[in-house]
Scaffold this active site. Sequence first.
Site, PDB file in Angstrom:
ATOM      1  CG  ASP A  86      79.456 -20.118  -5.441  1.00  0.00           C
ATOM      2  OD1 ASP A  86      80.370 -21.099  -6.029  1.00  0.00           O
ATOM      3  OD2 ASP A  86      79.620 -18.974  -5.752  1.00  0.00           O
ATOM      4  CG  HIS A 113      61.557 -44.290   1.904  1.00  0.00           C
ATOM      5  ND1 HIS A 113      62.559 -45.068   1.558  1.00  0.00           N
ATOM      6  CD2 HIS A 113      61.382 -44.820   3.331  1.00  0.00           C
ATOM      7  CE1 HIS A 113      62.939 -46.103   2.541  1.00  0.00           C
ATOM      8  NE2 HIS A 113      62.410 -45.807   3.368  1.00  0.00           N
ATOM      9  CG  ASP A 155      59.630 -42.334   9.800  1.00  0.00           C
ATOM     10  OD1 ASP A 155      60.280 -41.904  10.730  1.00  0.00           O
ATOM     11  OD2 ASP A 155      59.743 -43.478   8.994  1.00  0.00           O
ATOM     12  CG  ASP A 205      63.553 -44.115  12.517  1.00  0.00           C
ATOM     13  OD1 ASP A 205      62.497 -43.251  12.208  1.00  0.00           O
ATOM     14  OD2 ASP A 205      64.049 -45.061  12.137  1.00  0.00           O
ATOM     15  CG  HIS A 250      58.612 -51.395   6.334  1.00  0.00           C
ATOM     16  ND1 HIS A 250      58.528 -51.496   7.695  1.00  0.00           N
ATOM     17  CD2 HIS A 250      57.343 -50.894   6.016  1.00  0.00           C
ATOM     18  CE1 HIS A 250      57.743 -51.081   8.411  1.00  0.00           C
ATOM     19  NE2 HIS A 250      56.971 -50.440   7.337  1.00  0.00           N
ATOM     20  CG  HIS A 269      66.218 -49.435  11.304  1.00  0.00           C
ATOM     21  ND1 HIS A 269      66.805 -48.245  11.907  1.00  0.00           N
ATOM     22  CD2 HIS A 269      64.992 -49.174  10.979  1.00  0.00           C
ATOM     23  CE1 HIS A 269      66.063 -47.336  11.971  1.00  0.00           C
ATOM     24  NE2 HIS A 269      65.106 -47.764  11.274  1.00  0.00           N
ATOM     25  CG  HIS A 322      68.529 -47.372   8.195  1.00  0.00           C
ATOM     26  ND1 HIS A 322      67.796 -47.568   6.915  1.00  0.00           N
ATOM     27  CD2 HIS A 322      67.170 -47.023   9.056  1.00  0.00           C
ATOM     28  CE1 HIS A 322      66.489 -47.334   6.691  1.00  0.00           C
ATOM     29  NE2 HIS A 322      66.312 -46.704   7.986  1.00  0.00           N
ATOM     30  CD  GLU A 376      60.909 -48.850  11.161  1.00  0.00           C
ATOM     31  OE1 GLU A 376      60.440 -48.003  10.332  1.00  0.00           O
ATOM     32  OE2 GLU A 376      62.262 -48.711  11.484  1.00  0.00           O
ATOM     33  CE1 TYR A 396      53.115 -47.652   5.977  1.00  0.00           C
ATOM     34  CE2 TYR A 396      53.908 -49.947   5.712  1.00  0.00           C
ATOM     35  CZ  TYR A 396      53.863 -48.662   6.127  1.00  0.00           C
ATOM     36  OH  TYR A 396      55.113 -48.545   7.433  1.00  0.00           O
ATOM     37  NE  ARG A 433      57.323 -46.093   9.211  1.00  0.00           N
ATOM     38  CZ  ARG A 433      56.870 -45.644   8.107  1.00  0.00           C
ATOM     39  NH1 ARG A 433      56.176 -46.268   7.202  1.00  0.00           N
ATOM     40  NH2 ARG A 433      57.348 -44.310   7.702  1.00  0.00           N
ATOM     41  CD  GLU A 457      60.854 -45.887  13.032  1.00  0.00           C
ATOM     42  OE1 GLU A 457      60.263 -44.980  12.301  1.00  0.00           O
ATOM     43  OE2 GLU A 457      61.574 -46.335  12.744  1.00  0.00           O
TER      44      GLU A 457
END
Length: 435
Positions: free
Chosen positions: A37, A240, A257, A268, A347, A351, A358, A381, A385, A402, A404
Amino acid sequence: MLNTRIFAQRRKQLMRMMGEDAIAILPAAPVLIRNRDVEHGYRQDSDFYYMSGFAEPEAVIVLLPDRQQGQYILFCRDRDPMMETWHGRRHGPEGAVEKFAVDEAYPITELDEMLPKLMEHCERVYYTIGLNPDFDKQVINCVNGLRRQSRGGKHAPYEFVALDYLLHDMRLFKSRDEISLMRKAAKISVQGHINAMKICRPGMKEYELEAEIMYQFNRNGAGWAYPSIVGSGANSCILHYTENDQEMHDGDVVLIDAGAEYDSYAADITRTFPVNGRYSAPQKEIYDLVLAAQDAAMKQAKPGNHWNDPHNAAVKTLTKGMVELGLLKGTPAKLIKEAAYSKYYMHRTGHWLGMDVHDVGDYKVDDEWRLLEKGMVMTVEPGLYIPHGSRGARRWWDIGVRIEDDIVITKDGCDMLTKGLPRTTDEVEAVMASG
Ligand code: GLY
Ligand code: MN
Ligand code: MN
């Protein structure tokens, strides 16, 4: 919410592009069930909100540029005291006319009956197929219904046109009001990142930093633009990673991030800092290289350059630096040609950013990278790694970095929306020491 005048201008602009004999149909985002629900928190479809400022589900926008009056029609949920007691307030058709500059508003239950009548005199239907299969069927049924009645004199439109193609090009260029909202989203996000840096200590769990960031977002009237990534140690190398449930150890970095969404506009931001407040020598080597790549990319972010120039600059700096450190062997030019850098930098450098993290807008036009123009907003960004076990790189194992930031292209360069957040190792360490 932006002034209703701004939404009206957007509709006018779209209707000018649609031309004559056309109808545009735009449904609200569907409600999604999370479990049993319980629904997922409702977020209006960005295109729908961009055109209307109307945040309720079960609504449909219809635009009819040819009509003398009533060019903007909204179908929405009726007022309902019982439902509103249980589930919250609704504007209802009357409220939509009053508060959202709608020309004509009707209960959503009347859509099936009215849509064929509205569509009947049109040749072209501007509609984005494939996003909402249930609604696709409704639109197709409507067209088919008109076709079946052709012998009775009804006329069915003969052409479907992708509405998102026009809308997304509009959304790519941000107005001054939109930039203000994005600065606000960025400012809230910056505060979240600063506070996370200040409270971070070895032995804490990653989710404690996530909680601090969410606290800053929520107490400033924002939510997240995407689920926060808080990855320490080996997790910093998972692009991610969102579990955010591990203990953070002395000697590790933590990569965060996280960006706020404020009034439907996103920030971002990524920062990577040492859990114990001081970058080790290997961490600093990687960090400084990523920072140099970000600087190089930002220098290329200006009108007249194309979309890929910042990425190329970042790749060049990172590859050269990796050769100098001994992470890659060979000549930079050859390593770039062979994309050898992608072992540690997999990567792209950015973007578009806007209502969606994005964001929409083509990156290529006529098969060429798009030229950057004033009012476009994007992230910059770069990252590196180096997972555990990488050969010849033991010194940097489990270091993922990273950095960014968000920028808007200006008349002669770019302006950083995410100002005020430490970028250099010295700045980060100073903020962490002040916590
Ligand atoms: N937070 C998603 C990204 O950086 O693209
Ligand atoms: Mn990003
Ligand atoms: Mn990000």
